[in-house]
Design an enzyme around this catalytic site. Structure first.
Site, PDB file in Angstrom:
ATOM      1  CG  ASP A  34      -1.967  -1.057   1.195  1.00 23.72           C
ATOM      2  OD1 ASP A  34      -2.329  -1.485   0.084  1.00 23.72           O
ATOM      3  OD2 ASP A  34      -2.433  -1.469   2.267  1.00 23.72           O
TER       4      ASP A  34
ATOM      5  CG  ASP B  47     -11.820  -1.587  -0.859  1.00 22.60           C
ATOM      6  OD1 ASP B  47     -10.983  -2.487  -1.030  1.00 22.60           O
ATOM      7  OD2 ASP B  47     -11.576  -0.380  -1.062  1.00 22.60           O
TER       8      ASP B  47
END
Length: 257
Positions: free
Chosen positions: A16, A135
């Site tokens: 990330d 998500d």
């Protein structure tokens, strides 16, 4: 006699990225810096990772383009498949990222807002280059799709959206569990298993890895194609070689280091 080929399961470290650094949080919050992305990518390449995933986590929220120069720098240091996502909004973005060295492009928020992007990208680059990242957060007895880095609940059902995405041309799914992200209590194996019965493309589980057993559960019980993780690899709590040896000895088809 017909020979049935069993595809190897994949172990995938996730990087990330925020402001040019690898970061990690819990449930998409409390973000902390970890390392330099190029250095960490090369480390995982050398450690025997099957693939890498790179997410520019604030690109969509900040409405800006992904950092192509970092993508290029990473691609020059590794020899394994490399998926890049975050801030992808157009075919031009796909082109830029693939030309920068990525093998696959992951789309999330933009795909929800403009589902035709999946079809257009699949038609131009091939389904194998298009990864639909979702998500997911459990709301009562269902899972809901969140966008903008987990900030906005679309109220769209995850399983319905996954099926639609595959119909439109997504060649792979990455399912990020917001509930399990960073808490190290196991993947959302139930959701992965449900999805594996609904779609016929590879499904990568993300969010929740804490122990080797968590990988086994999601790859075996959940029938996931691969398992993505960050914290346990970044902090060397689980070494990739040890994990692969463990999975192999438990009967999981895996490419050993």
């Amino acid at each position: 006699m017909e020979v049935i080929k069993v595809l190897a399961k994949r172990i995938i470290p996730c990087l990330d990225i925020r402001d040019g650094k690898v970061v990690k949080g819990t449930k998409f919050k409390d973000i902390k810096e970890i390392d330099n992305p190029v250095k960490l990518a090369k480390y995982y390449n050398d450690q025997g990772a099957d693939e890498l995933v790179f997410y520019d986590i604030n690109a969509s929220y900040e409405d800006r383009e992904i950092i192509a120069n970092i993508v290029k720098a990473v691609s020059e240091e590794i020899f394994i498949p490399f998926t890049v996502g975050g801030g992808i909004r157009s075919i031009d973005d796909f082109t830029k990222i693939l030309r920068s060295g990525a093998d696959k492009v992951s789309i999330n928020s933009a795909a929800v807002k403009n589902p035709r992007l999946i079809k257009e990208a699949s038609g131009k680059f091939g389904a194998q280059c298009v990864v639909l990242s979702i998500d997911a957060k459990r709301i009562d007895d269902r899972w809901s799709v969140f966008i903008n880095g987990g900030r906005l609940d679309t109220k769209v059902d995850v399983i319905s959206w996954a099926k639609k995405g595959v119909e439109l041309g997504a060649g792979e799914l990455v399912i990020n569990s917001i509930d399990m992200d960073g808490v190290k209590k196991g993947y959302d194996t139930e959701l992965i298993e449900r999805l594996s019965n609904e779609v016929n493309v590879p499904i990568i589980a993300s969010g929740g890895a804490g122990e080797k057993e968590d990988f086994y559960d999601v790859l075996n019980i959940g029938n996931g194609t691969g398992a993505l993780a960050a914290s346990v690899f970044h902090h060397k709590e689980i070494m990739i070689k040890d994990l692969k040896d463990y999975l192999y000895n438990k009967g999981i088809s895996i490419r050993r280091v």
